[in-house]
Design an enzyme around this catalytic site. Structure first.
Site, short mmCIF file in Angstrom:
data_model
loop_
_atom_site.label_atom_id
_atom_site.label_comp_id
_atom_site.label_asym_id
_atom_site.label_seq_id
_atom_site.Cartn_x
_atom_site.Cartn_y
_atom_site.Cartn_z
CB SER A 150 1.61 6.41 2.92
OG SER A 150 0.71 5.65 3.69
NE ARG A 151 0.13 2.95 -4.32
CZ ARG A 151 1.16 2.12 -4.24
NH1 ARG A 151 1.19 1.23 -3.27
NH2 ARG A 151 2.13 2.17 -5.11
CB VAL A 152 -3.60 2.90 3.51
CG1 VAL A 152 -4.61 2.69 4.63
CG2 VAL A 152 -3.91 1.99 2.34
CG ASP B 284 -1.73 -1.27 1.34
OD1 ASP B 284 -2.35 -1.65 0.35
OD2 ASP B 284 -1.73 -1.89 2.42
#
Length: 511
Positions: A373-375, A348
């Site tokens: 950071s995708r989350v 992620d």
């Protein structure tokens, strides 16, 4: 007369014996069991080829005559390829091997906390033998989509550049990637050290690492008082490739035990390049066809089925979480290589460490422009979003401007001011190893740097200001610090109070 008496007594004893046999025969039921026993036809390089096990299943545990354990890896029409998990000095061609009927499992439980073990559950420390623990298969299906909950709680690493610019949430899979000797393990170690006050269980999984490096890391954990909430699972570079291959799955099974009980767990895989190489070695020894770049074609599935087990469970399932920090080594910064590309697509987000910053002494050497950071942004505390919202863009622009400024180009006043502030931000984002900071300390520092309070401060004095500010902010503003930790938004009064502490620290250091 005496002969007649002895003959009579002998007959009586014989009758009693026969009666006992008859009674035992009627009361005893014998069950026939069927065992599949095969024969080793070839042994070498930690693998064996076995014939005579027609019904053995893939990944089934088999047992050799000397007690050694193997794993059924290849199911060919005429033979079975078995990888050996431990010492096999007494095995030779012609030795017997039998099925166990069960998949490979490992010990799990609270008693593992504070211990150093192998993938087979053998203790490597001086803590004595492990008690009888629950056992679980080393592999199981990942939680389904309906069993997962959104990632909303931050995992504080204590590292300013990560918590502010590349945040990680509990249940996230965040890749740490970079060249050799750029500080990848140091970031993972600092993250583990910071969890001792956040009630997060940590599992460090060493795959193919040098024994002295692992011993040094364990010594650091013990010295910092963090070993009580940690489990270290080790398969050093001297172990068999099969043991290195199963080690991350074993460590994940140990972590899932705590996650299923509603606990928050952090697991570090150090590193998955060695894991992929161990799997490649096994595959080539067993004559599996190599795929692209001599790696087997299923290497993507190998890591995806491992990392998909990291998640945040729904509250009705306990609400536990498993956060994964896989580490992967690149060569010459080649992030587009085969294994790094696989892991970037599985995880992620990634924290990219560059040797350029490392050689300049900018530690941790995180390349903010290539890290993402995708989350974690959704799980980040609101105070970070208020303070560091423009920090990432400002810092990236500074790096671009700095590269042009090297050519001696005449710059206008606003550009020069951007360079001055960018250098202060970079100095603030520097951090010594094994010195994690609390959320309140980070917010106070970032706020001071973001509004330009440190623009006139010489770079050499910034570490002194930072040390003084970190010592005083929680002592003088406990209520503000508590609201920051609880995730409340920073009010104007809170910001002014933090800035006043920063000004006092600046005045005391500047004299």
């Amino acid at each position: 007369m005496q002969n007649t008496k002895s003959s009579t007594s002998l007959t009586t004893a014989l009758d009693q014996t026969l009666a006992s046999f008859a009674q035992a025969r009627t009361q005893t039921t014998l069950e026939l069991t069927c065992r599949e026993v095969g024969t080793v036809t070839f042994l070498g390089n930690s693998i064996a080829r076995v014939v005579g096990l027609p019904n053995v299943r893939s990944q089934e545990q088999v047992k050799f005559a000397d007690g050694s354990i193997g794993l059924a890896f290849n199911l060919d029409p005429n033979e079975v390829g078995v990888v050996l998990l431990n010492n096999h000095t007494d095995i030779k061609a012609g030795s017997q091997v039998q099925r166990t009927g069960r998949v490979l499992d490992t010990s799990v439980g609270e008693s593992l906390l504070g211990r150093v073990v192998t993938a087979l559950g053998t203790p490597l420390d001086q803590g004595g033998p492990l008690p009888l623990l629950e056992r679980r298969p080393i592999e199981r299906p990942a939680p389904t989509i309906m069993e997962r909950a959104p990632v909303r709680v931050p995992l504080q690493t204590g590292i300013k550049v990560i918590d502010a610019l590349v945040p990680i949430g509990r249940g996230q899979r965040q890749l740490i990637v970079g060249d050799r000797q750029t500080g990848k393990t140091a970031i993972a170690l600092d993250t583990i050290l910071n969890q001792k006050k956040h009630n997060v269980i940590c599992i460090y999984c060493a795959i193919g690492q040098r024994s002295d490096a692992v011993a040094q890391l364990i010594a650091t954990l013990r010295h910092e008082g963090a070993m009580d909430h940690c489990i270290v699972v080790v398969a050093s570079g001297e172990e068999t490739p099969a043991l290195q291959y199963i080690t991350p799955y074993t460590a994940t099974a140990m972590a899932e035990y705590f996650m299923d009980k509603g606990r928050d767990v952090l697991i570090v895989y150090d590193d998955l390049i060695h894991h992929a190489r161990a799997y490649r070695e096994l595959s080539l020894l067993l004559r599996r066809p190599p795929g692209r770049e001599a790696f087997p074609g299923d290497i993507f599935y190998l890591h995806s089925r491992l990392l998909e087990r990291s998640t945040c469970l729904r509250s009705d399932l306990g609400g536990g979480s498993l956060t994964a920090l896989p580490i992967v080594e690149t060569e010459a910064g080649n992030l587009s290589a085969y294994i790094p590309t696989n892991l970037v697509s599985i995880t992620d987000g990634q924290i990219y460490l560059t040797p350029t910053l490392f050689q300049k002494g900018v530690l941790p050497a995180v390349d903010v422009g290539r890290s993402v950071s995708r989350v974690g942004g959704k799980a980040q505390l609101s105070a970070y979003r208020a303070v560091a919202g423009d920090l990432r863009l400002m810092y990236s622009q500074f790096q671009e401007l700095e590269s042009f400024a090297r050519f001696g180009t005449r710059l206008d006043e606003s550009t020069q001011q951007s360079l001055v502030r960018g250098r202060r931000i970079r100095a603030v984002l520097r951090q010594d190893q094994q010195h994690p900071l609390t959320v309140s300390q980070q917010i106070a520092l970032l706020l001071a740097a973001n509004i330009g309070l440190l623009d006139e401060v010489p770079l050499a004095k910034i570490p002194d200001i930072e040390a003084l500010l970190c010592r005083t902010v929680e002592q003088q503003l406990p209520d503000v610090c508590q609201r920051i930790v609880l995730g409340e938004k920073l009010s104007n009064e809170d910001c002014q109070a933090l800035l006043e502490i920063a000004r006092q620290s600046l005045h005391l250091v500047s004299g």
